[in-house]
Scaffold this active site. Structure first.
Site, mmCIF file in Angstrom:
data_model
loop_
_atom_site.group_PDB
_atom_site.id
_atom_site.type_symbol
_atom_site.label_atom_id
_atom_site.label_comp_id
_atom_site.label_asym_id
_atom_site.label_seq_id
_atom_site.Cartn_x
_atom_site.Cartn_y
_atom_site.Cartn_z
ATOM 1 N N CYS B 82 0.839 -1.213 0.000
ATOM 2 C CA CYS B 82 0.000 0.000 0.000
ATOM 3 C C CYS B 82 0.868 1.255 0.000
ATOM 4 C CB CYS B 82 -0.997 -0.033 1.146
ATOM 5 S SG CYS B 82 -2.314 1.173 0.985
ATOM 6 N N HIS B 185 -3.906 -4.936 0.172
ATOM 7 C CA HIS B 185 -3.419 -5.465 1.449
ATOM 8 C C HIS B 185 -3.455 -6.994 1.438
ATOM 9 C CE1 HIS B 185 -2.979 -1.709 3.650
ATOM 10 N NE2 HIS B 185 -3.991 -1.280 2.910
ATOM 11 N N GLU B 187 -2.321 -8.918 3.530
ATOM 12 C CA GLU B 187 -2.566 -9.393 4.903
ATOM 13 C C GLU B 187 -4.050 -9.385 5.264
ATOM 14 O OE1 GLU B 187 -1.477 -6.465 4.077
ATOM 15 O OE2 GLU B 187 -2.141 -4.907 5.454
#
Lengths: 272, 203
Positions: B82, B185, B187
Site C-alpha cells: 500500500c 493489502h 494481509e
C-alpha cells in the site's frame, strides 16, 4: 471490478455470541472465536463484531474476568486477528477517540459507532480526521413509525429526532466512510430486508451502505442488490445457523451473475 | 533459513502483516534495527496513511542507507505494501508534493474515478499483464482487499505486473528487479493474499 460484499455480523453479549430478535430477545450461540474459524473457511468478505452487552452486564463481566469462558472485546480481537485475514469492524461501547485507537491497535480495521454520534455528530469528523474516513462506519438503527423511518439510539430503545435519510446524509458530510443500516423491525424476523429503507438511504448518499436486518434466505441478498444501491449485505442469524452458509449464499449470488467474489471453501486446517 | 524483517516506522497494520507472515515463516521480526535489516533475507515495508507523513516517519525511523545497501547491493527481496509501495516513487501528490524514496521512477497521484466514491475500499480483482514470481499459483482475476485513494503512476510501463480497474486502470502490482510493490493489502486478502506472500517469501 469492485465486488459486492457479504458480511456476517457477530453479536456479542457478555463475551458470548448471541442471536437477537427485535433487539430485545437473545439466545446464546456459543464461543465467538470458534465461529470466526467457520466464517473464515467459508470465505466471508469481512466480519462485523457488535458488542451489545448492557452496561450492567459489563460490570458483571468485570467481576468475572478470571472466568476463561468469557471474553473481553480485546481478547476476542487478539484471537481473531491471529486466525483470520480479512477486514474486521468492531462496534459497541465506543465513546472516545481512545476507544477507537484501542480497537484499531488490536487488529480492527474499522470501527462502527451508533449512539455517540447521535449525541455529538462532531465525533464522526474527529474520528475521520484522526484515523481516516475508511475506518469510520456509522451504524444506524431504524424503526418505522407512522410510515416514516426514524433513527433509534441506545440499542434501538430510544427515539431520536432524525429521519434515516437525513441522518445518513449528515453522517456522510461529517466524514463517515460507510453506513451500516439496520432495521430494528426486521431484526431476527427472517422475512427479508426492509427494501424501501435500503432504497431511500442508498440513493441519498455516495458512501457505501451495508444492509442489515431481516435476511432469512439467499434470495433476500439478491433482492437487496436488485432493488437498491447497497454495496454490501450483512446478516447475523442466517449465517450462524446454516452449515457453509456464507459459501452457499455466495454461490447462489455468483451463479446468478451478481458481482461477488467467487465462492470458496477452505480446508479444515487452513484458517484463512 | 529465511529471516523476515517487517520494517516498523509506526504504520498501523504491522501486526496483521506479522500475523500472516508468521503463518508462513518462523523467523519474523517487526523492527527497524540495523542488525535485523542486516540479518534479514526478506524485507517488508507495510503502510497505512498519507504519503507525506509516512515518508517523514520512514526517514526518521528507518536507517535508509543501510536499507538501500540491503536492497540494491545485496539484492534482498523487498516488498512494499500500500503506502509502502507508493513511497517507492519519486514524488507523492497527497496534501502537497512530497519526495519519495525514488527507487522506482514514477509519481503517486489521486485516483481519477469520476463519480465513484473515494477511498477505493473493498475487494477488487487484479489483471496480470506481465509475468512475475509474485503472481504464481494465483487464479485468474484474483480478488484482493484495497483501501486507498492514491495510486502509483510509473514512468516506465515495464514495471507494471498487474492493474486493477476502479473508474480507471491503475497499477496494483509492480516489480523492478528485486523490488516489489502491491497497492492492496495481502494481509487482509485471505487465501489469495497468503499465496502472494508465499510467492514473495519463496524468492
Amino acid at each position: 471490478m469492485k465486488k459486492k460484499r457479504l458480511i456476517p455480523v457477530l453479536l456479542l453479549r457478555n463475551g458470548w455470541l448471541v442471536q437477537s430478535k427485535g433487539f430485545s430477545e437473545y439466545q446464546n450461540l456459543g464461543n465467538p472465536i470458534t465461529a470466526v474459524k467457520r466464517l473464515s473457511q467459508w470465505a466471508s468478505d469481512e466480519l462485523i463484531y457488535l458488542d451489545i452487552s448492557t452496561d450492567e452486564n459489563y460490570d458483571m463481566r468485570r467481576e468475572d474476568l478470571h472466568n476463561p469462558n468469557r471474553h473481553t472485546i480485546f481478547e476476542i480481537l487478539d484471537d481473531v486477528s491471529k486466525r483470520t485475514f480479512m477486514p474486521i469492524t468492531i462496534g459497541g461501547k465506543i465513546r472516545t477517540l481512545k476507544d477507537i485507537e484501542d480497537r484499531l491497535s488490536r487488529g480492527a480495521d474499522k470501527i462502527s459507532i451508533n449512539t455517540k454520534p447521535l449525541e455529538d455528530k462532531k465525533f464522526i469528523t474527529q474520528a475521520a480526521k484522526q484515523f481516516g474516513s475508511q475506518c469510520v462506519v456509522v451504524s444506524i438503527d431504524v424503526k418505522k413509525i407512522d410510515d416514516s423511518y426514524i433513527v433509534m439510539k441506545n440499542s434501538g430503545s430510544e427515539i431520536t429526532k432524525y429521519g434515516a435519510k437525513e441522518w445518513a446524509k449528515i453522517a456522510e458530510e461529517c466524514g463517515a466512510g460507510e453506513i451500516l443500516l439496520n432495521s430494528v423491525d426486521r431484526d431476527g424476523k427472517k422475512n427479508g430486508y426492509e427494501i424501501p429503507l435500503l432504497q431511500e438511504v442508498s440513493q441519498a448518499v455516495k458512501i457505501p451502505v451495508i444492509a442489515c436486518g431481516g435476511a432469512g434466505e439467499w434470495f433476500d441478498f439478491a433482492e437487496a442488490f436488485d432493488e437498491s444501491a447497497v454495496d454490501a449485505v450483512a446478516a447475523a442469524n442466517v449465517f450462524h445457523h446454516i452449515d457453509q452458509s456464507v459459501y452457499l449464499a455466495k454461490k447462489y449470488l455468483y451463479d446468478n451473475n451478481y458481482k461477488v467474489r467467487p465462492p470458496n471453501l477452505l480446508g479444515i486446517d487452513e484458517t484463512l | 533459513m529465511k529471516k523476515i524483517c517487517i520494517l516498523d516506522y509506526g504504520s498501523g497494520n504491522v501486526r496483521s502483516v506479522f500475523n500472516i507472515v508468521s503463518l508462513i515463516e518462523k523467523q519474523v521480526v517487526i523492527s527497524n534495527e540495523p542488525k535485523d535489516i542486516i540479518d534479514a533475507t526478506h524485507l517488508i515495508l507495510p503502510g497505512v496513511g498519507a504519503f507525506g507523513s509516512s515518508m517523514k516517519k520512514i526517514q526518521k525511523n528507518i536507517p535508509l542507507e543501510l536499507l538501500k545497501t540491503a536492497v540494491f547491493n545485496q539484492k534482498k527481496p523487498f516488498l512494499g505494501i500500500c503506502v509502502g509501495m507508493q513511497v517507492l516513487a519519486d514524488t507523492g501528490h497527497e496534501f502537497g508534493i512530497h519526495k519519495g524514496l525514488g527507487w522506482i521512477p514514477g509519481v503517486v497521484k489521486v485516483l481519477s474515478v469520476d463519480s465513484l466514491p473515494l477511498p477505493h475500499v473493498g475487494w477488487n480483482n487484479i489483471e496480470v499483464v506481465k509475468e512475475s514470481v509474485l503472481t504464481k499459483h494465483l487464479p485468474q482475476n484474483s480478488d484482493f482487499y484495497f483501501v486507498h485513494s492514491f495510486c502509483f503512476e510509473p514512468k516506465n510501463e515495464e514495471v507494471v505486473v498487474a492493474h486493477t480497474n476502479y473508474g480507471t486502470d491503475f497499477c496494483s502490482i509492480l516489480q523492478k528487479d528485486n523490488i516489489y510493490g502491491v497497492q492492496f493489502h495481502p494481509e487482509k486478502s485471505q487465501q489469495t493474499g497468503k499465496i502472494l506472500l508465499e510467492n514473495f517469501l519463496r524468492i
